[in-house]
Motif scaffolding. Structure first.
Motif, PDB file in Angstrom:
ATOM      1  N   ASN A  92      26.503 -10.317  -0.627  1.00 49.24           N
ATOM      2  CA  ASN A  92      25.571 -11.318  -1.147  1.00 49.24           C
ATOM      3  C   ASN A  92      24.137 -10.809  -1.113  1.00 49.24           C
ATOM      4  N   LEU A  93      23.769 -10.151  -0.015  1.00 55.99           N
ATOM      5  CA  LEU A  93      22.392  -9.682   0.117  1.00 55.99           C
ATOM      6  C   LEU A  93      22.097  -8.485  -0.778  1.00 55.99           C
ATOM      7  N   ARG A  94      23.116  -7.684  -1.067  1.00 54.32           N
ATOM      8  CA  ARG A  94      22.906  -6.596  -2.036  1.00 54.32           C
ATOM      9  C   ARG A  94      22.464  -7.185  -3.378  1.00 54.32           C
ATOM     10  N   PHE A  95      23.141  -8.243  -3.789  1.00 52.91           N
ATOM     11  CA  PHE A  95      22.768  -8.905  -5.031  1.00 52.91           C
ATOM     12  C   PHE A  95      21.388  -9.542  -4.910  1.00 52.91           C
ATOM     13  N   ALA A  96      21.140 -10.221  -3.804  1.00 47.53           N
ATOM     14  CA  ALA A  96      19.847 -10.887  -3.612  1.00 47.53           C
ATOM     15  C   ALA A  96      18.691  -9.892  -3.711  1.00 47.53           C
ATOM     16  N   CYS A  97      18.899  -8.665  -3.224  1.00 45.21           N
ATOM     17  CA  CYS A  97      17.837  -7.654  -3.277  1.00 45.21           C
ATOM     18  C   CYS A  97      17.541  -7.217  -4.709  1.00 45.21           C
ATOM     19  N   VAL A  98      18.512  -7.327  -5.591  1.00 44.13           N
ATOM     20  CA  VAL A  98      18.281  -7.048  -7.009  1.00 44.13           C
ATOM     21  C   VAL A  98      17.448  -8.171  -7.634  1.00 44.13           C
ATOM     22  N   VAL A  99      17.737  -9.398  -7.213  1.00 42.84           N
ATOM     23  CA  VAL A  99      17.016 -10.556  -7.740  1.00 42.84           C
ATOM     24  C   VAL A  99      15.580 -10.598  -7.215  1.00 42.84           C
ATOM     25  N   GLU A 100      15.408 -10.261  -5.938  1.00 40.64           N
ATOM     26  CA  GLU A 100      14.077 -10.300  -5.318  1.00 40.64           C
ATOM     27  C   GLU A 100      13.786  -8.978  -4.598  1.00 40.64           C
ATOM     28  N   PRO A 101      13.535  -7.920  -5.315  1.00 40.19           N
ATOM     29  CA  PRO A 101      13.337  -6.604  -4.684  1.00 40.19           C
ATOM     30  C   PRO A 101      12.082  -6.513  -3.837  1.00 40.19           C
ATOM     31  N   ASN A 102      11.157  -7.445  -3.987  1.00 35.76           N
ATOM     32  CA  ASN A 102       9.908  -7.397  -3.232  1.00 35.76           C
ATOM     33  C   ASN A 102       9.835  -8.438  -2.119  1.00 35.76           C
ATOM     34  N   ASN A 103      10.967  -9.070  -1.811  1.00 33.39           N
ATOM     35  CA  ASN A 103      11.008 -10.085  -0.762  1.00 33.39           C
ATOM     36  C   ASN A 103      11.186  -9.387   0.593  1.00 33.39           C
ATOM     37  N   ARG A 104      10.116  -9.305   1.367  1.00 37.78           N
ATOM     38  CA  ARG A 104      10.156  -8.560   2.623  1.00 37.78           C
ATOM     39  C   ARG A 104      11.116  -9.187   3.635  1.00 37.78           C
ATOM     40  N   ASP A 105      11.182 -10.524   3.665  1.00 33.61           N
ATOM     41  CA  ASP A 105      12.126 -11.195   4.570  1.00 33.61           C
ATOM     42  C   ASP A 105      13.562 -10.812   4.218  1.00 33.61           C
ATOM     43  N   LEU A 106      13.822 -10.728   2.932  1.00 31.50           N
ATOM     44  CA  LEU A 106      15.160 -10.373   2.458  1.00 31.50           C
ATOM     45  C   LEU A 106      15.495  -8.924   2.807  1.00 31.50           C
ATOM     46  N   LEU A 107      14.566  -8.015   2.583  1.00 29.61           N
ATOM     47  CA  LEU A 107      14.824  -6.608   2.882  1.00 29.61           C
ATOM     48  C   LEU A 107      15.079  -6.401   4.368  1.00 29.61           C
ATOM     49  N   SER A 108      14.330  -7.110   5.201  1.00 31.75           N
ATOM     50  CA  SER A 108      14.541  -7.027   6.644  1.00 31.75           C
ATOM     51  C   SER A 108      15.908  -7.586   7.027  1.00 31.75           C
ATOM     52  N   ARG A 109      16.285  -8.694   6.414  1.00 31.98           N
ATOM     53  CA  ARG A 109      17.593  -9.278   6.698  1.00 31.98           C
ATOM     54  C   ARG A 109      18.721  -8.347   6.263  1.00 31.98           C
ATOM     55  N   PHE A 110      18.550  -7.707   5.129  1.00 29.88           N
ATOM     56  CA  PHE A 110      19.566  -6.786   4.643  1.00 29.88           C
ATOM     57  C   PHE A 110      19.786  -5.644   5.640  1.00 29.88           C
ATOM     58  N   GLU A 111      18.718  -5.092   6.176  1.00 33.62           N
ATOM     59  CA  GLU A 111      18.838  -4.006   7.152  1.00 33.62           C
ATOM     60  C   GLU A 111      19.553  -4.490   8.416  1.00 33.62           C
ATOM     61  N   ASP A 112      19.183  -5.672   8.877  1.00 38.02           N
ATOM     62  CA  ASP A 112      19.822  -6.231  10.070  1.00 38.02           C
ATOM     63  C   ASP A 112      21.302  -6.490   9.823  1.00 38.02           C
ATOM     64  N   THR A 113      21.629  -6.998   8.639  1.00 37.14           N
ATOM     65  CA  THR A 113      23.025  -7.286   8.308  1.00 37.14           C
ATOM     66  C   THR A 113      23.839  -6.006   8.231  1.00 37.14           C
ATOM     67  N   GLN A 114      23.271  -4.957   7.657  1.00 32.01           N
ATOM     68  CA  GLN A 114      23.958  -3.664   7.626  1.00 32.01           C
ATOM     69  C   GLN A 114      24.297  -3.188   9.034  1.00 32.01           C
TER      70      GLN A 114
END
Length: 257
Positions: free
Chosen positions: A175-197
């Motif tokens: 889900n977050l891989r897709f979200a990062c495509v939708v919002e590539p500049n969302n810093r909260d999202l990028l941080s969450r993606f790293e934590d989820t990985q």
């Protein structure tokens, strides 16, 4: 002492166990075997079963559990599942193990889908939402319309920000891989993606998640955000749109992702 524990089932399902003083409420038992194992290993007896919707991976374990624990009440929505003994509708409340759950009708993934809101849990309010809201995403629209799902998610968005979201699948990383495509500049999202990985590499669950985090990083709760709208409109070649158009196009994009 109240505890809420995940029981892994199939390849990516979570069956939730709400336990108190040796008794348990089981949420969406698609498979009885891991539930029985969990109950036995933790010295728990089954007090009730609650169901969010009719899909097999949420209901197929009911019959065997009720054979092992006769006369167990089974709460759920109006649907074709004959094992449900207590039918619920929007705004109903049920009290189990001295815990009061409020019922929300959240159609979209299926037409019968409901969610259960517990205002008091070990770490704040708790929402058992089945396949409506996922960590970083939302359920596919197998029966409902985009408008229905958007309205259902709106009900959830209005809950307390510290609500713990107990969804039924480990879909967070995709889900977050897709979200990062939708919002590539969302810093909260990028941080969450790293934590989820990191959590998945350690074979740790990524749920429950806080509603506050979903509001910052889940594109399906952000279809009123200008950056999300522009990205979706560009992808879908929309010249004019409203929020429902954005949500429908976002869901279609994710389906094809």
């Amino acid at each position: 002492m109240l505890s809420i524990s995940p029981i892994s089932a199939f390849s990516d399902n979570y069956i939730w166990c709400v336990a108190r003083e040796g008794k348990a409420i089981i949420v969406d038992p698609g498979d009885a075997a891991p539930v029985l194992k969990h109950l036995d290993e933790n010295g728990l007896s089954l007090s009730a079963i609650i169901i969010t919707h009719h899909h097999y991976d949420h209901v197929n374990g009911i019959e065997l559990l009720c054979e092992r624990y006769p006369n167990t009440p089974v709460y759920g929505p109006e649907n074709q599942c004959k094992s449900i003994t207590q039918r619920l509708k929007h705004d109903d409340t049920i009290t189990l193990l001295d815990l009061t759950f409020r019922v929300f009708a959240v159609p979209g993934h299926t037409l019968d889908h409901i969610a259960y809101y517990l205002e008091t849990s070990p770490s704040g309010p708790a929402l058992f939402c089945g396949d409506t809201l996922f960590a970083g995403g939302c359920g596919r629209l197998f029966e409902g319309t985009p408008k229905q799902m958007l309205n259902s998610l709106g009900l959830i968005q209005a809950l307390a920000a510290d609500t713990e979201v107990y969804c039924a699948h480990e879909y967070t990383l995709s889900n977050l891989r897709f979200a990062c495509v939708v919002e590539p500049n969302n810093r909260d999202l990028l941080s969450r993606f790293e934590d989820t990985q990191a959590r998945r590499q350690a074979d740790l669950p990524t749920v429950p998640s806080k509603l506050a985090l979903e509001l910052l990083t889940n594109p399906f709760l952000r279809t009123d955000n200008a950056a999300v709208q522009q990205q979706v409109a560009t992808h879908a070649a929309l010249k004019y749109w409203n929020q429902n158009d954005i949500f429908a196009s976002l869901r279609a994009w994710k389906d094809d992702f």
